[in-house]
Design an enzyme around this catalytic site. Structure first.
Site, short mmCIF file in Angstrom:
data_model
loop_
_atom_site.label_atom_id
_atom_site.label_comp_id
_atom_site.label_asym_id
_atom_site.label_seq_id
_atom_site.Cartn_x
_atom_site.Cartn_y
_atom_site.Cartn_z
N GLU A 279 0.93 -1.00 0.04
CA GLU A 279 0.16 -0.06 0.00
C GLU A 279 0.84 1.41 0.00
O GLU A 279 1.50 1.43 0.92
CB GLU A 279 -0.98 0.07 1.17
N CYS B 199 -3.04 8.35 3.70
CA CYS B 199 -3.00 7.84 2.37
C CYS B 199 -3.95 8.27 1.28
O CYS B 199 -3.81 8.07 0.10
CB CYS B 199 -2.65 6.48 2.51
P1 NAP Z 1 8.45 4.42 4.66
O1 NAP Z 1 9.53 5.65 4.95
O2 NAP Z 1 8.59 3.88 3.52
O3 NAP Z 1 8.48 3.77 5.98
C1 NAP Z 1 7.30 2.83 6.00
C2 NAP Z 1 7.75 1.71 6.99
O4 NAP Z 1 8.83 1.13 6.20
C3 NAP Z 1 8.30 1.97 8.37
O5 NAP Z 1 7.70 1.35 9.31
C4 NAP Z 1 9.83 2.01 8.25
O6 NAP Z 1 10.64 1.61 9.17
C5 NAP Z 1 9.81 0.74 7.02
N1 NAP Z 1 11.15 0.62 6.43
C6 NAP Z 1 12.11 1.71 6.00
N2 NAP Z 1 12.98 1.13 5.14
C7 NAP Z 1 12.68 -0.34 5.34
C8 NAP Z 1 13.30 -1.45 4.71
N3 NAP Z 1 14.36 -1.26 3.86
N4 NAP Z 1 12.93 -2.44 4.89
C9 NAP Z 1 11.76 -2.86 5.56
N5 NAP Z 1 11.19 -1.69 6.18
C10 NAP Z 1 11.55 -0.55 6.14
O7 NAP Z 1 6.90 5.40 4.82
P2 NAP Z 1 6.60 6.66 5.57
O8 NAP Z 1 7.29 7.94 5.23
O9 NAP Z 1 6.39 5.96 7.01
O10 NAP Z 1 5.16 6.54 5.04
C11 NAP Z 1 4.65 7.49 4.19
C12 NAP Z 1 3.97 7.16 3.03
O11 NAP Z 1 3.34 6.04 3.12
C13 NAP Z 1 3.40 8.01 2.09
O12 NAP Z 1 4.17 7.97 0.72
C14 NAP Z 1 2.08 7.49 2.07
O13 NAP Z 1 1.50 7.54 0.87
C15 NAP Z 1 2.07 6.08 2.33
N6 NAP Z 1 0.88 5.51 2.95
C16 NAP Z 1 0.21 4.76 2.39
C17 NAP Z 1 -0.69 4.00 2.85
C18 NAP Z 1 -1.86 3.25 2.12
O14 NAP Z 1 -2.67 2.50 2.81
N7 NAP Z 1 -1.54 3.00 0.84
C19 NAP Z 1 -1.11 4.41 4.01
C20 NAP Z 1 -0.27 5.39 5.02
C21 NAP Z 1 0.64 5.79 4.28
P3 NAP Z 1 11.24 3.17 10.17
O15 NAP Z 1 10.29 3.81 10.48
O16 NAP Z 1 12.01 2.35 11.26
O17 NAP Z 1 12.27 3.69 8.97
#
Ligand code: NAP
Length: 520
Positions: free
Chosen positions: A256, A295
């Site tokens: 997602e 999101c």
């Molecule tokens: P993110 O930086 O991709 O982080 C998301 C999760 O992934 C966090 O728990 C992060 O952990 C973890 N993570 C980071 N690098 C990783 C890796 N190499 N391997 C495994 N896990 C890893 O995203 P975000 O900034 O939290 O979220 C914002 C984005 O999420 C926005 O673009 C938004 O559109 C999207 N979003 C989508 C939805 C949906 O339902 N489609 C819902 C909410 C948000 P750490 O925090 O420990 O780095």
């Protein structure tokens, strides 16, 4: 300072080293430390497979549903404490916090009820039996059985409670144990929820584990019966899809990710009508709720050219009334974005969008209420306007995950609206506001291939609607293309990801017995 411990292999355990400091994004006051360094993630996955999985599979759907009900009751009993934590750690107003915490319990309740309705069976018949020969005795039957692995859930920062609960509800009801990893920056709420569940929900050992801190090598330990459900940025989603273990073992991955959700105002909608008011209310809510960090938030606002002036005036007037500040204070309607990184990303995103169009609303000298000068990750609401939708580039390609939307004028036909929205290359939800059935019908056919959900706003539903930004447990959540290509929730559909469909061929009485009464 408090250290957030992970809950792995049946005990709370702290990672080594200083880790990361979690702060209140309104004041930058430190709240806790989090580190997952040195934690044995492989052991946690084995513990889930060896203890949590068998224990859950021994239960019927009704019994697993009862566990979800107990989890929901435990969270409800601590609701106020969790709301306070979400305000402190998430930059949430109390209303934003309720959206997350109550969204979690609402979803758990829906899946508890589904478990009760599925009853005293352990596997799901998938459709009716199929005659395979002239004689009715030789038949086929599809069956869904829980996978024998672990469901790894990686969540985004914006919904620490709902994100944990919506994924866990589906996996646990389907009979798969969970290792949940919240985003580090907002992990306080998820951590407290797991503490509460460990103490009060009576989940079997290994059914639910929590990794607080970086993912580290978590996903390198995945095996062929495991699944990963990820919510976050498209970039991280891509990294996960490319991981060796994921490719080697054909691990199921649900992503997602980003979404350039749109709202389309129909040309028939009169200013001041119920449909108009619903449209304006939804756009404003999505711009300001959780400081636009949803999101599903509306990023592109498609307005027929003759209505643009009225829409701009009304949105700007109402945005001017939004009080921005420390969300813990009464009267504050919008808090900060979640982290310093988010603050930087959102501001850069706004700069990029204004190269496409002109800024029609923004607060030049933002003075958040109740915040020490120079502190907090605040961004005021921003409205940008294009000359014409067809001229926009960035607006159709860059998700700015904050309180920012763009007015995208269009000529007023459903065909043009669909074509412009489709430039976003796949989204979670688009909303269409119109009382003209022919316009809505044409728009739905044009938009549907690009979305997981379409919200059809009209005078008839104006009073009852929670708006397009609310994800409902009985409807699917996800979207093609840019949105990650995933699908979650949707009532019983949400169980599919965690189960293996198997086609059985054999004698009909044997198949009937397995499909309807026997345990797995
Ligand atoms: P993110 O930086 O991709 O982080 C998301 C999760 O992934 C966090 O728990 C992060 O952990 C973890 N993570 C980071 N690098 C990783 C890796 N190499 N391997 C495994 N896990 C890893 O995203 P975000 O900034 O939290 O979220 C914002 C984005 O999420 C926005 O673009 C938004 O559109 C999207 N979003 C989508 C939805 C949906 O339902 N489609 C819902 C909410 C948000 P750490 O925090 O420990 O780095």
């Amino acid at each position: 300072m408090k250290t957030l411990e992970s809950y792995l292999c049946g005990r709370f355990v702290a990672g080594a080293g200083p880790g990361e400091v979690i702060v209140n994004p309104a004041t930058e006051e430190p709240l806790a430390r989090v580190s997952a360094d040195s934690l044995d993630r492989g052991a946690a996955l084995r513990f889930a497979r060896e203890q949590g999985g068998p224990a859950l599979r021994a239960l019927s759907f009704a019994q697993r549903g009862a566990l979800l009900k107990a989890a929901c009751d435990a969270i409800v009993a601590h609701r106020n404490e969790l709301l306070d934590l979400a305000v402190a750690n998430g930059g949430n107003t109390r209303g934003d916090a309720k959206f997350d915490i109550d969204g979690a319990t609402f979803t758990l309740t829906a899946y508890a009820e589904l478990g009760a309705a599925l009853g005293d069976v352990k596997v799901l018949a998938d459709g009716d039996s199929i005659a395979l020969a002239r004689s009715p005795r030789f038949a086929g039957q599809h069956l869904r059985v829980p996978r024998h692995g672990v469901a790894v859930h990686v969540n985004a920062f914006n919904f620490p409670a709902w994100g944990l609960a919506e994924k866990a509800a589906c996996a646990l009801l389907a009979g798969m144990p969970v290792v949940s990893k919240p985003a580090s920056s907002s992990a306080l709420v998820a951590h407290r929820i797991v503490e509460i569940l460990v103490e009060k929900a009576g989940l079997p050992a290994g059914a639910l584990q929590l990794l607080c801190g970086g993912a580290g090598d978590l996903l390198e330990h995945l095996g062929p019966q495991d699944v990963v459900a990820f919510t976050g940025s498209a970039e991280t989603g891509m990294k996960i899809r490319r991981m060796d273990a994921v490719i080697r073992h054909s691990v199921r991955v649900n992503v997602e990710a980003d979404s350039l959700n749109a709202a389309v105002l129909g040309p028939d909608v009169e200013p001041g009508s119920d449909s108009w008011d619903l449209f304006v209310k939804d756009v404003l809510r999505d711009m300001t709720q959780k400081a636009g960090q949803k999101c599903t938030a509306i990023r592109r606002v498609l307005v027929p050219l003759p209505l643009v002036d009225r829409v701009r005036e009304e949105l700007c007037d109402r945005l001017a009334g939004i009080v921005i500040g420390d969300p813990a204070r009464d009267g504050v309607r919008m808090g900060p974005v979640a982290t310093a990184q988010q603050h930087k990303d959102v501001r850069e995103g706004i700069d990029a969008l204004t190269r496409d169009g002109r800024l029609v609303y923004g607060v030049a000298d933002l003075k958040p209420v109740g915040v020490p000068a120079g502190k907090g990750y605040f961004v005021g609401p921003v409205l940008i306007e294009l000359e014409h939708g067809a001229e926009g580039r960035t607006v159709h390609s860059r998700e700015v995950f904050g309180p920012c939307s763009t007015l995208v004028p269009y000529a007023g036909t459903a065909a043009e609206a669909s074509e412009l929205v489709a430039r976003g290359q796949g989204g979670l939800v688009t909303s269409v506001y119109s009382d003209d059935t022919a316009f809505v019908h044409e728009a739905v056919l044009g938009l549907a291939p690009y979305h997981g959900r379409l919200f059809l706003g009209s005078a008839k539903i104006a009073e009852q609607s929670p708006g397009p930004g609310t994800v409902l447990p009985l409807l699917v959540h996800g979207g093609p293309g840019r949105a990650g290509g995933g699908e979650e929730l949707g009532g019983a559909r949400g169980l599919e990801f965690y189960t293996q469909r198997v086609a059985l061929e054999g004698s009909r009485p044997v198949l009937d017995r397995i499909a309807s009464r026997s345990g797995a």
